[in-house]
Design a protein around this motif. Sequence first.
Motif, PDB file in Angstrom:
ATOM      1  N   ALA A 103      40.471  15.264 -26.840  1.00 19.73           N
ATOM      2  CA  ALA A 103      40.572  15.659 -25.431  1.00 19.73           C
ATOM      3  C   ALA A 103      40.786  14.435 -24.532  1.00 19.73           C
ATOM      4  O   ALA A 103      41.580  14.475 -23.590  1.00 19.73           O
ATOM      5  N   ALA A 104      40.104  13.333 -24.840  1.00 25.39           N
ATOM      6  CA  ALA A 104      40.238  12.125 -24.024  1.00 25.39           C
ATOM      7  C   ALA A 104      41.620  11.501 -24.148  1.00 25.39           C
ATOM      8  O   ALA A 104      42.096  10.822 -23.234  1.00 25.39           O
ATOM      9  N   TYR A 105      42.279  11.716 -25.300  1.00 24.18           N
ATOM     10  CA  TYR A 105      43.586  11.113 -25.558  1.00 24.18           C
ATOM     11  C   TYR A 105      44.754  12.007 -25.135  1.00 24.18           C
ATOM     12  O   TYR A 105      45.898  11.721 -25.478  1.00 24.18           O
ATOM     13  N   ALA A 106      44.481  13.045 -24.388  1.00 20.28           N
ATOM     14  CA  ALA A 106      45.542  14.001 -24.037  1.00 20.28           C
ATOM     15  C   ALA A 106      46.742  13.328 -23.381  1.00 20.28           C
ATOM     16  O   ALA A 106      47.892  13.713 -23.620  1.00 20.28           O
ATOM     17  N   ASN A 107      46.495  12.294 -22.562  1.00 22.58           N
ATOM     18  CA  ASN A 107      47.596  11.623 -21.855  1.00 22.58           C
ATOM     19  C   ASN A 107      47.677  10.142 -22.234  1.00 22.58           C
ATOM     20  O   ASN A 107      48.110   9.307 -21.431  1.00 22.58           O
ATOM     21  N   THR A 108      47.277   9.821 -23.468  1.00 26.34           N
ATOM     22  CA  THR A 108      47.246   8.430 -23.921  1.00 26.34           C
ATOM     23  C   THR A 108      48.274   8.206 -25.025  1.00 26.34           C
ATOM     24  O   THR A 108      48.470   9.065 -25.886  1.00 26.34           O
ATOM     25  N   GLU A 109      48.922   7.059 -24.986  1.00 30.99           N
ATOM     26  CA  GLU A 109      49.917   6.735 -26.001  1.00 30.99           C
ATOM     27  C   GLU A 109      49.273   6.670 -27.386  1.00 30.99           C
ATOM     28  O   GLU A 109      48.180   6.113 -27.566  1.00 30.99           O
ATOM     29  N   VAL A 110      49.959   7.226 -28.369  1.00 30.97           N
ATOM     30  CA  VAL A 110      49.431   7.287 -29.731  1.00 30.97           C
ATOM     31  C   VAL A 110      49.581   5.929 -30.418  1.00 30.97           C
ATOM     32  O   VAL A 110      50.574   5.237 -30.252  1.00 30.97           O
ATOM     33  N   SER A 111      48.547   5.525 -31.179  1.00 31.61           N
ATOM     34  CA  SER A 111      48.617   4.349 -32.034  1.00 31.61           C
ATOM     35  C   SER A 111      47.880   4.687 -33.322  1.00 31.61           C
ATOM     36  O   SER A 111      47.173   5.695 -33.409  1.00 31.61           O
TER      37      SER A 111
END
Length: 318
Positions: A103-111
């Motif tokens: 949920a926290a990574y919904a708008n975060t670039e994937v790594s």
Amino acid sequence: MLRLWLEPADLTRIRFADRLHPAGTVLLAGQALRQPAVAAALPALTRRVAASAPALRPLHHLVPPRGFVPDFLTPWEGLTSIEDGLEAIRSTPAGRVRAEVTAAYANTEVSDARSRFAAADPEVLDTLVTAMRDYFHQVLAPDWTALNRTHRQAVSEAASRYALSGADGVLTGLHPAIRWRAPVLEVGAWQDGEVRLGGHGLLLLPSPFAGPRPRVLTGPDQPALVVYPVEPPAVPDGPRPGADPLAGLVGRTRSAVLVQVTAPGRHTTSTIARQVGISVSSSSEHLSALRAAGLVSSRRDGGAIVHRATALCRDLVN
């Protein structure tokens, strides 16, 4: 907008956290000090972040620079020490880690590291915990006393408002992003929704690292935790004076008596004299002055007078 519905029972259970949460403060500071305005207000802490950058890199990479932070990273447990908080984080069930990080990574670039964290990889969690420990000791610990002093000052001011105007006065004066429209507390937090507190009450935590918006943490059978912004503390920017500020206020010997009487154990006039290195008559004189100022309470126990620090004394020493 998050709307917290307070029943009459909730209004009787409004309280403030008695101290800052070490692990929770690391997470908040890890975001806040990446914001230019906060970094400029706390240059000493900002320089420590830069000096420790390699060790802190996992924290900065795995936690978004602003906005929602997974609730398990700011646990209810672990108020006593940074290690207790980190142990609570490490023991989080994998299913909860996956749900909250995703949920926290919904708008975060994937790594790769973020994907493994979202999959509850224990190795990545251990890396994050290590970075959090380093952050506390290298960035926050040198000014932990000043940070807690800011917290206590905010609580003291709120207590004064409560004495004059009750719960309405406290809830109305918290922060511009928090509005009290009885029976609803409207909080301009990162999340939206409606929460009924169900009589569990409200736990308030002023923090210089809360960010531009208040933070709210809710859980079953727990009070709603509301973390709201306050002004950063006056942290010295440069070499620190070696003098004890309490000694500068009341004198070196009386400061030593104050500190000793707040220590664990049974304190008599004679034991304080021996521990501080003064005569019994001098010990008695200092304790009499402190008792008259409301800093010490004394009672007879057999053939001795036993002294205890009052709450005001503990606040002064802290």
